[in-house]
Design a protein around this motif. Structure first.
Motif, PDB file in Angstrom:
ATOM      1  N   MET A 123       0.855  -1.191   0.000  1.00 44.09           N
ATOM      2  CA  MET A 123       0.000   0.000   0.000  1.00 44.09           C
ATOM      3  C   MET A 123       0.884   1.231   0.000  1.00 44.09           C
ATOM      4  O   MET A 123       1.685   1.413   0.916  1.00 44.09           O
ATOM      5  N   GLU A 124       0.780   2.039  -1.055  1.00 49.53           N
ATOM      6  CA  GLU A 124       1.507   3.301  -1.093  1.00 49.53           C
ATOM      7  C   GLU A 124       1.012   4.159  -2.253  1.00 49.53           C
ATOM      8  O   GLU A 124       0.379   3.669  -3.186  1.00 49.53           O
ATOM      9  N   VAL A 125       1.331   5.432  -2.183  1.00 46.84           N
ATOM     10  CA  VAL A 125       1.051   6.352  -3.278  1.00 46.84           C
ATOM     11  C   VAL A 125       2.171   6.189  -4.291  1.00 46.84           C
ATOM     12  O   VAL A 125       3.347   6.224  -3.931  1.00 46.84           O
ATOM     13  N   MET A 126       1.810   5.992  -5.548  1.00 48.92           N
ATOM     14  CA  MET A 126       2.784   5.786  -6.619  1.00 48.92           C
ATOM     15  C   MET A 126       2.878   7.056  -7.468  1.00 48.92           C
ATOM     16  O   MET A 126       1.901   7.442  -8.111  1.00 48.92           O
ATOM     17  N   ASN A 127       4.040   7.683  -7.490  1.00 46.47           N
ATOM     18  CA  ASN A 127       4.226   8.898  -8.279  1.00 46.47           C
ATOM     19  C   ASN A 127       4.285   8.624  -9.778  1.00 46.47           C
ATOM     20  O   ASN A 127       4.143   9.534 -10.581  1.00 46.47           O
ATOM     21  N   GLU A 128       4.476   7.385 -10.167  1.00 42.71           N
ATOM     22  CA  GLU A 128       4.608   7.022 -11.575  1.00 42.71           C
ATOM     23  C   GLU A 128       3.279   6.702 -12.239  1.00 42.71           C
ATOM     24  O   GLU A 128       3.224   6.430 -13.433  1.00 42.71           O
ATOM     25  N   LEU A 129       2.182   6.697 -11.494  1.00 40.40           N
ATOM     26  CA  LEU A 129       0.881   6.268 -12.006  1.00 40.40           C
ATOM     27  C   LEU A 129       0.314   7.294 -12.994  1.00 40.40           C
ATOM     28  O   LEU A 129       0.258   8.490 -12.715  1.00 40.40           O
ATOM     29  N   MET A 130      -0.084   6.805 -14.167  1.00 35.53           N
ATOM     30  CA  MET A 130      -0.688   7.651 -15.198  1.00 35.53           C
ATOM     31  C   MET A 130      -1.900   6.928 -15.778  1.00 35.53           C
ATOM     32  O   MET A 130      -1.949   5.703 -15.812  1.00 35.53           O
ATOM     33  N   MET A 131      -2.860   7.715 -16.259  1.00 39.54           N
ATOM     34  CA  MET A 131      -4.042   7.110 -16.862  1.00 39.54           C
ATOM     35  C   MET A 131      -4.591   8.005 -17.964  1.00 39.54           C
ATOM     36  O   MET A 131      -4.265   9.181 -18.065  1.00 39.54           O
ATOM     37  N   LYS A 132      -5.419   7.394 -18.794  1.00 42.59           N
ATOM     38  CA  LYS A 132      -6.160   8.111 -19.822  1.00 42.59           C
ATOM     39  C   LYS A 132      -7.595   7.607 -19.777  1.00 42.59           C
ATOM     40  O   LYS A 132      -7.831   6.395 -19.814  1.00 42.59           O
ATOM     41  N   GLU A 133      -8.527   8.534 -19.669  1.00 40.41           N
ATOM     42  CA  GLU A 133      -9.947   8.153 -19.637  1.00 40.41           C
ATOM     43  C   GLU A 133     -10.380   7.743 -21.040  1.00 40.41           C
ATOM     44  O   GLU A 133     -10.185   8.478 -22.001  1.00 40.41           O
ATOM     45  N   ILE A 134     -10.966   6.564 -21.141  1.00 43.00           N
ATOM     46  CA  ILE A 134     -11.429   6.028 -22.419  1.00 43.00           C
ATOM     47  C   ILE A 134     -12.954   5.965 -22.451  1.00 43.00           C
ATOM     48  O   ILE A 134     -13.576   6.256 -23.452  1.00 43.00           O
ATOM     49  N   GLY A 135     -13.541   5.582 -21.341  1.00 42.74           N
ATOM     50  CA  GLY A 135     -15.000   5.438 -21.261  1.00 42.74           C
ATOM     51  C   GLY A 135     -15.649   6.678 -20.707  1.00 42.74           C
ATOM     52  O   GLY A 135     -15.128   7.790 -20.823  1.00 42.74           O
ATOM     53  N   ASN A 136     -16.787   6.482 -20.072  1.00 41.15           N
ATOM     54  CA  ASN A 136     -17.580   7.591 -19.537  1.00 41.15           C
ATOM     55  C   ASN A 136     -17.386   7.806 -18.041  1.00 41.15           C
ATOM     56  O   ASN A 136     -18.080   8.603 -17.442  1.00 41.15           O
ATOM     57  N   VAL A 137     -16.459   7.077 -17.447  1.00 38.16           N
ATOM     58  CA  VAL A 137     -16.196   7.191 -16.014  1.00 38.16           C
ATOM     59  C   VAL A 137     -15.100   8.231 -15.804  1.00 38.16           C
ATOM     60  O   VAL A 137     -14.130   8.284 -16.566  1.00 38.16           O
ATOM     61  N   THR A 138     -15.235   9.051 -14.781  1.00 39.29           N
ATOM     62  CA  THR A 138     -14.237  10.065 -14.465  1.00 39.29           C
ATOM     63  C   THR A 138     -13.290   9.536 -13.398  1.00 39.29           C
ATOM     64  O   THR A 138     -13.736   8.979 -12.389  1.00 39.29           O
ATOM     65  N   TRP A 139     -12.009   9.702 -13.630  1.00 44.96           N
ATOM     66  CA  TRP A 139     -11.012   9.264 -12.653  1.00 44.96           C
ATOM     67  C   TRP A 139     -11.047  10.169 -11.439  1.00 44.96           C
ATOM     68  O   TRP A 139     -11.207  11.378 -11.569  1.00 44.96           O
ATOM     69  N   GLU A 140     -10.884   9.591 -10.268  1.00 50.73           N
ATOM     70  CA  GLU A 140     -10.846  10.352  -9.026  1.00 50.73           C
ATOM     71  C   GLU A 140      -9.601   9.981  -8.238  1.00 50.73           C
ATOM     72  O   GLU A 140      -9.166   8.836  -8.267  1.00 50.73           O
ATOM     73  N   ASN A 141      -9.055  10.961  -7.545  1.00 53.62           N
ATOM     74  CA  ASN A 141      -7.988  10.655  -6.590  1.00 53.62           C
ATOM     75  C   ASN A 141      -8.603   9.859  -5.456  1.00 53.62           C
ATOM     76  O   ASN A 141      -9.809   9.852  -5.271  1.00 53.62           O
ATOM     77  N   GLY A 142      -7.782   9.191  -4.694  1.00 55.48           N
ATOM     78  CA  GLY A 142      -8.273   8.390  -3.576  1.00 55.48           C
ATOM     79  C   GLY A 142      -7.584   7.052  -3.579  1.00 55.48           C
ATOM     80  O   GLY A 142      -6.380   6.964  -3.795  1.00 55.48           O
ATOM     81  N   CYS A 143      -8.349   5.988  -3.385  1.00 54.49           N
ATOM     82  CA  CYS A 143      -7.786   4.637  -3.246  1.00 54.49           C
ATOM     83  C   CYS A 143      -8.036   3.804  -4.501  1.00 54.49           C
ATOM     84  O   CYS A 143      -9.168   3.699  -4.973  1.00 54.49           O
ATOM     85  N   LEU A 144      -6.966   3.224  -5.017  1.00 51.36           N
ATOM     86  CA  LEU A 144      -7.051   2.325  -6.160  1.00 51.36           C
ATOM     87  C   LEU A 144      -6.562   0.957  -5.725  1.00 51.36           C
ATOM     88  O   LEU A 144      -5.400   0.786  -5.350  1.00 51.36           O
ATOM     89  N   ASP A 145      -7.454  -0.024  -5.753  1.00 52.32           N
ATOM     90  CA  ASP A 145      -7.107  -1.399  -5.437  1.00 52.32           C
ATOM     91  C   ASP A 145      -6.920  -2.134  -6.773  1.00 52.32           C
ATOM     92  O   ASP A 145      -7.866  -2.267  -7.555  1.00 52.32           O
ATOM     93  N   LEU A 146      -5.696  -2.579  -7.014  1.00 48.17           N
ATOM     94  CA  LEU A 146      -5.402  -3.256  -8.283  1.00 48.17           C
ATOM     95  C   LEU A 146      -6.008  -4.660  -8.338  1.00 48.17           C
ATOM     96  O   LEU A 146      -6.027  -5.276  -9.394  1.00 48.17           O
ATOM     97  N   LEU A 147      -6.495  -5.168  -7.211  1.00 53.54           N
ATOM     98  CA  LEU A 147      -7.113  -6.496  -7.142  1.00 53.54           C
ATOM     99  C   LEU A 147      -6.184  -7.581  -7.683  1.00 53.54           C
ATOM    100  O   LEU A 147      -6.623  -8.551  -8.294  1.00 53.54           O
ATOM    101  N   GLY A 148      -4.905  -7.405  -7.464  1.00 46.50           N
ATOM    102  CA  GLY A 148      -3.929  -8.377  -7.917  1.00 46.50           C
ATOM    103  C   GLY A 148      -2.528  -7.808  -7.783  1.00 46.50           C
ATOM    104  O   GLY A 148      -2.289  -6.911  -6.980  1.00 46.50           O
ATOM    105  N   TYR A 149      -1.635  -8.300  -8.612  1.00 43.15           N
ATOM    106  CA  TYR A 149      -0.240  -7.899  -8.520  1.00 43.15           C
ATOM    107  C   TYR A 149       0.007  -6.546  -9.179  1.00 43.15           C
ATOM    108  O   TYR A 149      -0.779  -6.068  -9.981  1.00 43.15           O
TER     109      TYR A 149
END
Length: 114
Positions: free
Chosen positions: A86-112
């Motif tokens: 569990m940590e904040v990753m400074n390298e994390l990047m994303m691009k919105e493709i669908g209709n959902v808006t990205w939010e800051n907060g908690c991201l559970d990768l549900l895996g590795y």
């Protein structure tokens, strides 16, 4: 994945590489464009990646995001799970493709962590 308690569909981009002598010819941008085309008409909300050098991705519409990430820590050498990371990753990047808006907060990768 789970973003702030809600399921999101993510396509992860892992190790996008262009051989050194072919760089600066638009191949990286072309590869990202093809990934975006592949994602059309699929139930993908976001393209997600980790990048040390963010220039190419920023140029192609990705943005840096700040989320506390949770993932399964794996010892590949000994083939066993080590628990949750569990940590904040400074390298994390994303691009919105669908209709959902990205939010800051908690991201559970549900895996590795890829």
């Amino acid at each position: 994945m789970n973003l702030n308690g809600l399921p999101v569909n993510v396509l992860g981009v892992i190790d996008l590489c262009v051989k050194k002598e072919y760089r600066s010819n638009g191949l990286g941008s072309l590869l990202l464009s093809e990934i975006e085309k592949f994602s059309e008409d699929r139930s993908i909300d976001f393209l997600l990646l980790f990048a040390d050098d963010k220039g190419l991705y920023l140029k192609n519409g990705y943005r840096s995001v700040i989320n506390k990430c949770t993932w399964l820590k794996i010892d590949n050498e000994n083939h066993k799970s080590l628990g949750l990371g569990m940590e904040v990753m400074n390298e994390l990047m994303m691009k919105e493709i669908g209709n959902v808006t990205w939010e800051n907060g908690c991201l559970d990768l549900l895996g590795y962590l890829y």
